[in-house]
Design a protein around this motif. Structure first.
Motif, PDB file in Angstrom:
ATOM      1  N   ARG A 125      44.360  36.677  43.418  1.00 25.42           N
ATOM      2  CA  ARG A 125      43.308  36.765  44.418  1.00 25.42           C
ATOM      3  C   ARG A 125      42.964  38.225  44.662  1.00 25.42           C
ATOM      4  NH1 ARG A 125      39.364  33.852  46.781  1.00 25.42           N
ATOM      5  NH2 ARG A 125      40.764  32.056  46.998  1.00 25.42           N
ATOM      6  N   ASP A 126      41.670  38.533  44.662  1.00 24.44           N
ATOM      7  CA  ASP A 126      41.198  39.888  44.939  1.00 24.44           C
ATOM      8  C   ASP A 126      40.060  39.780  45.953  1.00 24.44           C
ATOM      9  OD1 ASP A 126      40.562  42.544  44.970  1.00 24.44           O
ATOM     10  OD2 ASP A 126      39.638  42.586  42.982  1.00 24.44           O
ATOM     11  N   GLY A 127      40.407  39.812  47.230  1.00 24.95           N
ATOM     12  CA  GLY A 127      39.400  39.620  48.265  1.00 24.95           C
ATOM     13  C   GLY A 127      38.852  38.207  48.220  1.00 24.95           C
ATOM     14  N   GLU A 128      37.537  38.089  48.068  1.00 24.71           N
ATOM     15  CA  GLU A 128      36.909  36.773  47.975  1.00 24.71           C
ATOM     16  C   GLU A 128      36.922  36.239  46.548  1.00 24.71           C
ATOM     17  OE1 GLU A 128      33.007  37.019  49.535  1.00 24.71           O
ATOM     18  OE2 GLU A 128      33.647  37.268  51.627  1.00 24.71           O
ATOM     19  N   ASN A 129      37.401  37.037  45.613  1.00 26.72           N
ATOM     20  CA  ASN A 129      37.357  36.660  44.207  1.00 26.72           C
ATOM     21  C   ASN A 129      38.704  36.151  43.712  1.00 26.72           C
ATOM     22  OD1 ASN A 129      34.720  37.659  44.195  1.00 26.72           O
ATOM     23  ND2 ASN A 129      35.391  39.691  43.539  1.00 26.72           N
ATOM     24  N   ILE A 130      38.639  35.331  42.679  1.00 26.75           N
ATOM     25  CA  ILE A 130      39.810  34.973  41.885  1.00 26.75           C
ATOM     26  C   ILE A 130      39.607  35.593  40.511  1.00 26.75           C
ATOM     27  CG2 ILE A 130      41.087  33.111  40.767  1.00 26.75           C
ATOM     28  CD1 ILE A 130      40.434  31.324  43.106  1.00 26.75           C
ATOM     29  N   VAL A 131      40.530  36.457  40.120  1.00 23.66           N
ATOM     30  CA  VAL A 131      40.420  37.162  38.842  1.00 23.66           C
ATOM     31  C   VAL A 131      41.420  36.547  37.866  1.00 23.66           C
ATOM     32  CG1 VAL A 131      40.554  39.381  37.668  1.00 23.66           C
ATOM     33  CG2 VAL A 131      39.748  39.271  40.046  1.00 23.66           C
ATOM     34  N   VAL A 132      40.902  36.042  36.759  1.00 19.39           N
ATOM     35  CA  VAL A 132      41.742  35.420  35.735  1.00 19.39           C
ATOM     36  C   VAL A 132      41.675  36.281  34.478  1.00 19.39           C
ATOM     37  CG1 VAL A 132      42.234  33.341  34.406  1.00 19.39           C
ATOM     38  CG2 VAL A 132      41.212  33.149  36.687  1.00 19.39           C
ATOM     39  N   THR A 133      42.830  36.752  34.025  1.00 23.17           N
ATOM     40  CA  THR A 133      42.910  37.585  32.825  1.00 23.17           C
ATOM     41  C   THR A 133      43.700  36.840  31.764  1.00 23.17           C
ATOM     42  OG1 THR A 133      42.867  39.598  34.177  1.00 23.17           O
ATOM     43  CG2 THR A 133      43.592  39.812  31.888  1.00 23.17           C
ATOM     44  N   LEU A 134      43.072  36.625  30.624  1.00 21.69           N
ATOM     45  CA  LEU A 134      43.713  35.924  29.517  1.00 21.69           C
ATOM     46  C   LEU A 134      43.987  36.927  28.404  1.00 21.69           C
ATOM     47  CD1 LEU A 134      41.234  33.901  30.730  1.00 21.69           C
ATOM     48  CD2 LEU A 134      42.471  32.302  29.285  1.00 21.69           C
ATOM     49  N   ALA A 135      45.248  37.294  28.237  1.00 22.82           N
ATOM     50  CA  ALA A 135      45.651  38.221  27.180  1.00 22.82           C
ATOM     51  C   ALA A 135      45.995  37.429  25.922  1.00 22.82           C
ATOM     52  CB  ALA A 135      46.852  39.045  27.632  1.00 22.82           C
ATOM     53  N   GLY A 136      45.603  37.978  24.777  1.00 24.45           N
ATOM     54  CA  GLY A 136      45.811  37.249  23.532  1.00 24.45           C
ATOM     55  C   GLY A 136      44.966  35.997  23.470  1.00 24.45           C
ATOM     56  N   TYR A 137      43.721  36.111  23.929  1.00 26.34           N
ATOM     57  CA  TYR A 137      42.821  34.956  23.970  1.00 26.34           C
ATOM     58  C   TYR A 137      42.496  34.505  22.549  1.00 26.34           C
ATOM     59  CZ  TYR A 137      38.868  32.057  25.439  1.00 26.34           C
ATOM     60  OH  TYR A 137      38.010  31.006  25.669  1.00 26.34           O
ATOM     61  N   ARG A 138      42.685  33.225  22.271  1.00 30.58           N
ATOM     62  CA  ARG A 138      42.604  32.720  20.900  1.00 30.58           C
ATOM     63  C   ARG A 138      41.215  32.225  20.506  1.00 30.58           C
ATOM     64  NH1 ARG A 138      47.824  30.700  22.741  1.00 30.58           N
ATOM     65  NH2 ARG A 138      49.468  31.823  21.615  1.00 30.58           N
ATOM     66  N   LEU A 139      40.297  32.148  21.458  1.00 29.90           N
ATOM     67  CA  LEU A 139      38.962  31.625  21.160  1.00 29.90           C
ATOM     68  C   LEU A 139      37.902  32.723  21.233  1.00 29.90           C
ATOM     69  CD1 LEU A 139      39.157  28.257  23.149  1.00 29.90           C
ATOM     70  CD2 LEU A 139      39.796  28.712  20.771  1.00 29.90           C
ATOM     71  N   MET A 140      38.288  33.931  20.890  1.00 28.08           N
ATOM     72  CA  MET A 140      37.386  35.071  20.985  1.00 28.08           C
ATOM     73  C   MET A 140      36.118  34.930  20.138  1.00 28.08           C
ATOM     74  SD  MET A 140      37.262  37.761  22.818  1.00 28.08           S
ATOM     75  CE  MET A 140      38.963  38.126  23.285  1.00 28.08           C
ATOM     76  N   PRO A 141      36.159  34.311  18.947  1.00 27.17           N
ATOM     77  CA  PRO A 141      34.913  34.161  18.177  1.00 27.17           C
ATOM     78  C   PRO A 141      33.823  33.409  18.936  1.00 27.17           C
ATOM     79  CG  PRO A 141      36.784  33.759  16.760  1.00 27.17           C
ATOM     80  CD  PRO A 141      37.323  33.865  18.158  1.00 27.17           C
TER      81      PRO A 141
END
Length: 261
Positions: free
Chosen positions: A177-193
């Protein structure tokens, strides 16, 4: 024709087990060497059975899977833009389901509970869609009994579990949670294409419509918070294989609508 290596390996282990056990039976020496051969044969047989039982078949190439929904996302965003729709998509909870509303401007119609695709209200017209992630969410609920929690910590943990364990689309996911936002970080994302293909058309596609993965994150957030949620920003770092999605809400509402059709 390529051979299925796991099945071939399991078959060879079972054959080796049969040969070893046959040798032990035919020699009939009853010494430590025979016991070792019997143990080796038993081990080969058990390993072969485990390979056959646990093998799930050949998985689809993630790069191919990533490209499957890309053109659909781009096409819907293009259609909305051609209709004069300029706003970003809002994922609005309706009971246990979520609908996606793409307003002409920045304001949602006051009422969005009609099942017609076009909502016309004074100063707050919009397009009403089924989120791209709808079949995916239904599958998660059916196969994995997914339930969306309302407590914030549990909701963030749910997002991580869905991405890392259930869908396995990332090596490591962080949701905070970042203030009013929800920040989702996906490292090693497999669907980048898929991201690359959609963003090549326009980054606006990510916030206006959203691919199945990004829209799933927004839908989970909307169901958990009970508030309309939008994909505020999507950042892609192809060198690091990282995807960052910023979700926010609630949405500004318009005045009482006129004809919802």
């Amino acid at each position: 024709m390529s051979q299925n290596t796991p099945y071939r390996g399991a078959f060879l282990l079972i054959v080796a087990a049969a040969v070893l056990l046959a040798v032990a039976a035919l020699t009939g020496r009853g010494d430590i060497t025979t016991a070792t051969v019997v143990l080796a044969g038993t081990g080969c047989f058990v390993a072969g059975v485990f390979l056959l039982a646990l093998h799930k078949g050949e998985p689809i190439d993630p790069e191919i899977a990533a490209l499957l929904p890309a053109q659909g996302t781009v096409t819907i965003a293009t259609l909305c833009a051609d209709l004069g729709v300029q706003g970003d998509g809002w994922f609005v909870p309706e009971g246990e389901t979520v609908i996606e509303i793409v307003p002409v401007g920045e304001t949602l119609p006051a009422a969005t509970d009609d099942d017609y695709s076009y909502i016309t209200a004074e100063g707050a017209a919009a397009v009403r869609l089924v989120p791209a992630c709808a079949p995916l969410l239904a599958r998660l609920k059916e196969k994995h009994a997914l339930e969306i929690p309302v407590e914030e910590d549990a909701l963030l943990a749910c997002i991580v579990e869905v991405c890392d364990d259930l869908l396995e689309v990332a090596e490591k996911t962080e949701a905070r949670r970042d203030g009013e936002n929800i920040v989702v970080t996906l490292a090693g994302y497999r669907l980048m294409p898929g991201c690359r293909a959609v963003r090549a058309a326009s980054p606006k596609c990510c916030t206006m419509i959203g691919c199945p993965v990004c829209s799933l994150l927004a839908v989970i957030a909307a169901l958990g918070t009970g508030q309309p949620t939008t994909i505020e920003h999507v950042a892609v770092d192809e060198k690091k294989g990282m995807l960052r999605v910023i979700l926010t809400g609630p949405a500004p509402r318009g005045a009482d609508p006129g004809n919802s059709r």
